[in-house]
Design an enzyme around this catalytic site. Structure first.
Site, mmCIF file in Angstrom:
data_model
loop_
_atom_site.group_PDB
_atom_site.id
_atom_site.type_symbol
_atom_site.label_atom_id
_atom_site.label_comp_id
_atom_site.label_asym_id
_atom_site.label_seq_id
_atom_site.Cartn_x
_atom_site.Cartn_y
_atom_site.Cartn_z
ATOM 1 N N LYS A 89 35.742 23.732 42.428
ATOM 2 C CA LYS A 89 35.674 25.176 42.199
ATOM 3 C C LYS A 89 35.684 25.548 40.712
ATOM 4 C CE LYS A 89 35.987 26.888 46.536
ATOM 5 N NZ LYS A 89 36.761 26.009 47.345
ATOM 6 N N GLU A 111 37.608 36.821 45.176
ATOM 7 C CA GLU A 111 38.292 36.657 46.455
ATOM 8 C C GLU A 111 38.733 35.209 46.553
ATOM 9 O OE1 GLU A 111 35.039 36.253 46.124
ATOM 10 O OE2 GLU A 111 34.898 34.270 47.056
ATOM 11 N N SER A 376 35.537 16.644 47.504
ATOM 12 C CA SER A 376 35.524 17.952 46.826
ATOM 13 C C SER A 376 36.862 18.350 46.220
ATOM 14 C CB SER A 376 35.061 19.031 47.813
ATOM 15 O OG SER A 376 35.855 19.010 48.988
HETATM 16 C C1 LIG Z 1 36.641 25.721 48.720
HETATM 17 C C2 LIG Z 1 36.599 24.298 49.029
HETATM 18 C C3 LIG Z 1 35.603 23.744 49.859
HETATM 19 C C4 LIG Z 1 34.576 24.568 50.585
HETATM 20 O O1 LIG Z 1 33.751 25.341 49.809
HETATM 21 P P1 LIG Z 1 32.224 24.975 49.523
HETATM 22 O O2 LIG Z 1 31.722 26.175 48.801
HETATM 23 O O3 LIG Z 1 31.562 24.769 50.843
HETATM 24 O O4 LIG Z 1 32.207 23.747 48.696
HETATM 25 C C5 LIG Z 1 35.575 22.373 50.037
HETATM 26 N N1 LIG Z 1 36.508 21.578 49.472
HETATM 27 C C6 LIG Z 1 37.494 22.063 48.685
HETATM 28 C C7 LIG Z 1 38.475 21.133 48.095
HETATM 29 C C8 LIG Z 1 37.573 23.443 48.437
HETATM 30 O O5 LIG Z 1 38.548 23.916 47.660
#
Ligand SMILES: *Cc1c(COP(=O)(O)O)cnc(C)c1O
Length: 400
Positions: A89, A111, A376
């Protein structure tokens, strides 16, 4: 480039900018200016510098030896969990804050669902000394309280949202409402969702992920193209960043993994492609979870970052065009996969990322396949949920 969007913001039949007239000027300004700003030399220099020295990029591409043996393929993890603030993010938050500054905005609104996007935004606003207001559903504030504290310490004002289901969708509605009344502020959307140009802009900014994967694979494997890239998908930003530079390379299979919660046959799911239909949510035409009257259904997943009742419009298009294959993992499968990674590689993944890992069991690989999975985020925020299921984990072990 397959991800290219037309001048009205459409990817085939999906996308667009379905917005109230009051936002017209703000959205038009973004549409006209964002591309030339983010591709400018000055912006890129600053963006890359912050990614390197503040975020810690490039993130490593880690070869998992045990996983590779287990699944009979060469499995790499793209370690977005090692970024400052713990997920991908931050790439987007930095990219858009630099853009907001260029546009002369001093106040950032955003948000947040799980709080990861809110924390990333509050972090950059602290660094840049900008005013920061975060809208968060009251239920999410209770579920993710440590992130609420982090945002407050960082100096953001966190506004509880008490409308609707008091979760992410309602926080987005509230942010849009605030933006209409305060057009001098910059609305920093956290995923590849919302009216054009947000989906494309967020994908452009997150494309650093696949840019690095290509360079790293070229060095390690002598070829920049893997056989598979796998990412979890909520709104789609980490998937878009991971797929971006491979979209035109048909030798690379792209897999997006939705959160199916208690299962795609139940109502407790967040799998918008598997269970949804075409409709408009937050300013764009895409696959959404809705009832026959077109009312948005609440999304459910154990993973707070994936329980959004839609996907970014580019993914609806890539699904229809069969360029991206969509799989899904349940709560249970994700928990188990997260636990397995923790024990086999010593990495506690975010529950969101664990959904992508769970997909490994659903694919038949060839021995020489090179597989990149985007991790992620890190699992620190989820340890209470892992803890609750700890007893079950020992059952998984005795079954295998
Ligand atoms: C917010 C988040 C996601 C999902 O959001 P995408 O926009 O689909 O990437 C996935 N993994 C983590 C660790 C997140 O914080």
């Amino acid at each position: 480039m397959k991800l290219s969007v037309d001048k009205n913001g459409f990817y085939g039949e999906f996308g667009g900018a379905f917005i109230p007239e009051m936002l017209h000027d703000n959205i038009t300004e973004l549409q006209c200016k964002y591309k030339s700003i983010i591709t400018s030399y000055e912006y890129q220099k600053l963006y890359k510098k912050l990614l390197k020295n503040y975020v810690g990029r490039p993130t490593p591409l880690f070869f998992c030896e045990k996983y590779s043996n287990q699944y009979n393929a060469k499995i790499y993890l793209k370690r977005e969990d090692l970024n400052h603030t713990g997920s991908h993010k931050i790439n987007n938050a930095i990219g858009q804050v630099l853009l907001a500054k260029k546009l002369g905005k001093r106040k950032i609104i955003a948000e947040t669902g799980a709080g990861q996007h809110g924390v990333a935004t509050a972090t950059i606003c602290a660094l840049m000394h900008l005013e920061c207001i975060i809208f968060m559903g009251e239920i999410d504030m209770q579920r993710q309280y440590s992130n609420v504290i982090r945002m407050k310490i960082l100096g953001a004002e966190v506004i509880p949202v008490i409308s609707g289901n008091k979760t992410l969708k309602d926080a987005v509605n509230e942010s849009i409402r605030y933006w209409i009344n305060h057009p001098d502020s910059y609305y920093l959307i956290g995923s590849t969702v919302g009216p054009h140009p947000y989906p494309q802009m967020v994908a452009d900014i997150q494309s650093i992920i696949s840019e690095e994967i290509k360079m790293q694979l070229e060095k390690i494997e002598g070829s920049s193209s893997p056989n598979y890239v796998i990412a979890c998908i909520g709104g789609g930003s980490n998937a878009a960043g991971s797929f971006y530079h491979f979209l035109d390379d048909d030798s690379v299979k792209l897999l997006a993994v939705e959160a199916s919660g208690l299962g795609i046959k139940t109502k407790n799911t967040a799998a918008s492609i598997h269970c949804g239909s075409k409709g408009i949510l937050h300013g764009s035409m895409t696959f959404i979870l809705q009832n026959k009257e077109g009312q948005i259904l609440p999304a459910y997943s154990i993973s707070p970052g994936l329980d959004y009742p839609g996907v970014g419009p580019m993914f609806s298009h890539l699904y229809i065009k069969k360029r991206v294959r969509f799989l899904h993992s349940t709560d249970e499968e994700a928990l188990q996969a997260g636990y397995e990674l923790t024990r086999s590689e010593g990495i506690i993944p975010a529950l969101e990322s664990a959904h992508a890992l769970a997909a490994l069991k659903k694919i038949k690989f060839c021995e020489k396949d090179i597989v990149v999975i985007t991790l992620s985020g890190r699992g620190d925020k989820d340890i209470n949920i892992y803890d609750k299921f700890f007893i079950k984990f020992s059952n998984y072990e005795s079954n295998t």
